[in-house]
Motif scaffolding. Structure first.
Motif, short mmCIF file in Angstrom:
data_model
loop_
_atom_site.label_atom_id
_atom_site.label_comp_id
_atom_site.label_asym_id
_atom_site.label_seq_id
_atom_site.Cartn_x
_atom_site.Cartn_y
_atom_site.Cartn_z
N LEU A 192 8.91 73.13 -42.34
CA LEU A 192 9.85 73.94 -41.59
C LEU A 192 11.03 73.08 -41.17
N ASN A 229 14.57 78.61 -38.35
CA ASN A 229 13.70 79.00 -39.45
C ASN A 229 13.74 80.49 -39.74
N ILE A 266 6.23 80.19 -40.77
CA ILE A 266 6.88 80.52 -39.50
C ILE A 266 5.91 81.26 -38.59
#
Length: 541
Positions: A192, A229, A266
């Motif tokens: 990420l 993200n 996520i």
């Protein structure tokens, strides 16, 4: 019937008294007030004598966020993005600020307390011969590349310029690849995007000298911020859409696959079951708040980034509404951080982005509500913000908890977000491609009990427009819609009042097929392939 007025506007008919009642019914003024807020920051820089650049604002972040509104009012929407796209760094990142060399935000060296500083790293600053301006990337930022994807998409929609898109799409793709591969930006363990520990998407750290030094230092605590993200995820979907338009199905499929894998990570690491946690620390620091349960402003943006399902969107909206129920203030559901830190870079709770009230949160929250079957709440947000703007004579960037203007940033961004919620949410105009050739129109004026409305949204850069007229007689249980613009395809989704029973639809006076669509508690009559000057009428029991 076609409008005799050119340009963009949204006119509503509920005006009890032209002099005073706007304070109670502000929708007829809302579009104009937002346009005025955007114009406040609109100016042209002479980057070089032969290269004027329109900046609204001179930070590309604010510019792209403001573009959601001023694409309907401004003809030149490319000069600033082109300046930065054409000067993309060889690594793939974009500069974000154009500023005079006398301004530290230009990236030029300056002196403070007898010492020489540069606000960013030397790599993130560019000065070109013959210019009084410099270009700068605040090194700690991790969101510029996904924002550039949003900007390129909106500019292409407004101009319809495929050649421009073909030239710039590889640049945007290179920028996203930089975020997802450079060790400064990408966390290999979680896969990420990462950044130093800022407040949400902001540009300073919890150290005193962060006001004038925003490079990334080896000892800066790092973390994974949800907004970087979710924005990256949405950017990948936009690239897939744009590559598919250019008939590159392999590239489109690749970006969709990468987006799907990114979403899994996520949701695994950043979703707390109710909303996105503020930060996932990579270098733990005790800031005095449980950050797993701290809701920051980019949750409102996540509502409109195609990453959340219906139940997840409702959960985020409920968390915002709970703030107002808890604190009881008129605008308390628009706080930008809850709970705030006891102190962050000297800022106490309620100061700046440590918990102040943010109109840009209001705009995104309203749009999310309109799209999640909470249409009356979306109207309520727009009306509350409209009344506040009328009382104050302006929109502020931030308010304290008592509703006082505390400044801190550009009002153009705030005006654009409220306008965007009005255009895409209340008026329900969504361009599915470019130049309004394929549109979905979801008028939600019945949620505001408006008796009549006229909507005309024009891309000022090209003249392409979407226009329609809405009428309602709630006593007679009738709604009307007339399309006044030409499209390759236009789908109507007309919101019907909560009390409506069985629906009947006619097209130009003849009974017509339709289908019903439910979005939570919201109910829509859907009519496909509506033609110019066609009159659609809905009656209900």
């Amino acid at each position: 019937m076609f409008s005799r007025i050119e340009g963009s506007f949204i006119a509503t008919a509920n005006i009890p008294d032209a002099a005073t009642a706007f304070h109670g019914e502000p929708l007829s003024l809302l579009f104009g007030m937002c346009a005025g807020a955007m114009e406040f920051n609109n100016r042209v820089f002479l980057y070089r004598h032969d290269e004027p650049v329109r900046v609204n604002l001179n930070w590309i972040r604010d510019y792209i966020l403001t573009l959601k509104g001023f694409r309907y009012t401004e003809r030149d929407i490319r000069s600033f993005p082109d300046l930065l796209l054409e000067r993309q760094h060889e690594k793939g990142f974009f500069y974000e600020i154009v500023a005079p060399l006398t301004d530290m935000h230009s990236g030029a060296p300056f002196r403070h307390d007898g010492r020489e500083y540069r606000i960013t790293s030397e790599e993130c600053a560019l000065r070109e011969p013959g210019s009084r301006f410099g270009l700068c990337r605040l090194e700690l930022e991790a969101d510029i590349e996904y924002l550039m994807a949003e900007g390129v998409h909106m500019i292409w929609q407004a101009t319809g310029d495929d050649e421009w898109l073909q030239r710039n799409l590889p640049r945007v793709e290179k920028g996203l690849r930089y975020i997802m591969t450079d060790p400064l930006r990408w966390d290999a363990e979680h896969q990420l995007a990462k950044r130093p520990r800022t407040l949400d998407t902001w540009d300073f750290l919890d150290r005193e000298d962060s006001s004038w030094d925003r490079a990334v230092r080896p000892d800066d605590p790092m973390g994974i911020f949800h907004g970087d993200n979710t924005g990256l995820y949405n950017a990948k979907l936009l690239l897939a859409k744009l590559y598919r338009h250019l008939n590159d199905e392999a590239a489109a499929a690749r970006h969709e696959e990468e987006a799907a894998a990114l979403r899994e990570r996520i949701m695994k690491h950043l979703w707390n079951g109710s909303f996105f946690r503020h930060f996932l620390p990579l270098d733990p620091v005790n800031y005095g708040v449980d950050e797993t349960c701290q809701m920051s402003l980019s949750n409102a943006y996540a509502l409109n980034r195609n990453i959340l399902n219906f139940d997840e969107r409702r959960s985020v909206i409920d968390a915002y509404r709970a703030m107002r129920e808890k604190y009881r203030g008129e605008l308390d559901d628009f706080r930008n951080l809850e709970p705030p830190y006891p102190c962050f870079k000297g800022m106490k709770p309620g100061a700046y982005v440590n918990g102040a009230i943010a109109p840009f949160v209001a705009g995104q929250l309203a749009l999310g509500a309109f799209e999640t079957g909470m249409e009356e709440y979306g109207v309520d947000i727009l009306k509350r913000m409209g009344r506040k703007m009328l009382r104050d004579g302006k929109i502020a960037f931030l308010y304290d908890w008592e509703g006082r203007d505390i400044g801190g940033g550009p009002r153009c961004w705030c005006g654009a977000e409220i306008m965007h919620a009005e255009c895409a949410g209340l008026a329900g105009v969504v361009d599915n491609g470019r130049l309004f050739r394929d549109v979905t129109l979801s008028p939600r004026f019945a949620a505001a009990r408006e008796p009549e409305a006229h909507v005309r949204l024009e891309y000022a850069a090209s003249g392409a427009a979407a226009e329609y007229h809405f009428t309602a007689d709630y006593d007679k249980k009738q709604l009307g819609f007339e399309l006044l613009s030409r499209h390759d395809h236009a789908k109507l989704r007309l919101f019907v009042p909560e009390e409506a029973g069985e629906l009947r639809v006619s097209r130009n006076g003849e009974p017509a097929d339709f289908r019903e669509e439910r979005v939570g508690a919201g109910r829509y009559a859907v009519v496909d392939a509506v033609m110019p000057q066609e009159r659609v009428e809905i009656t209900y029991a």
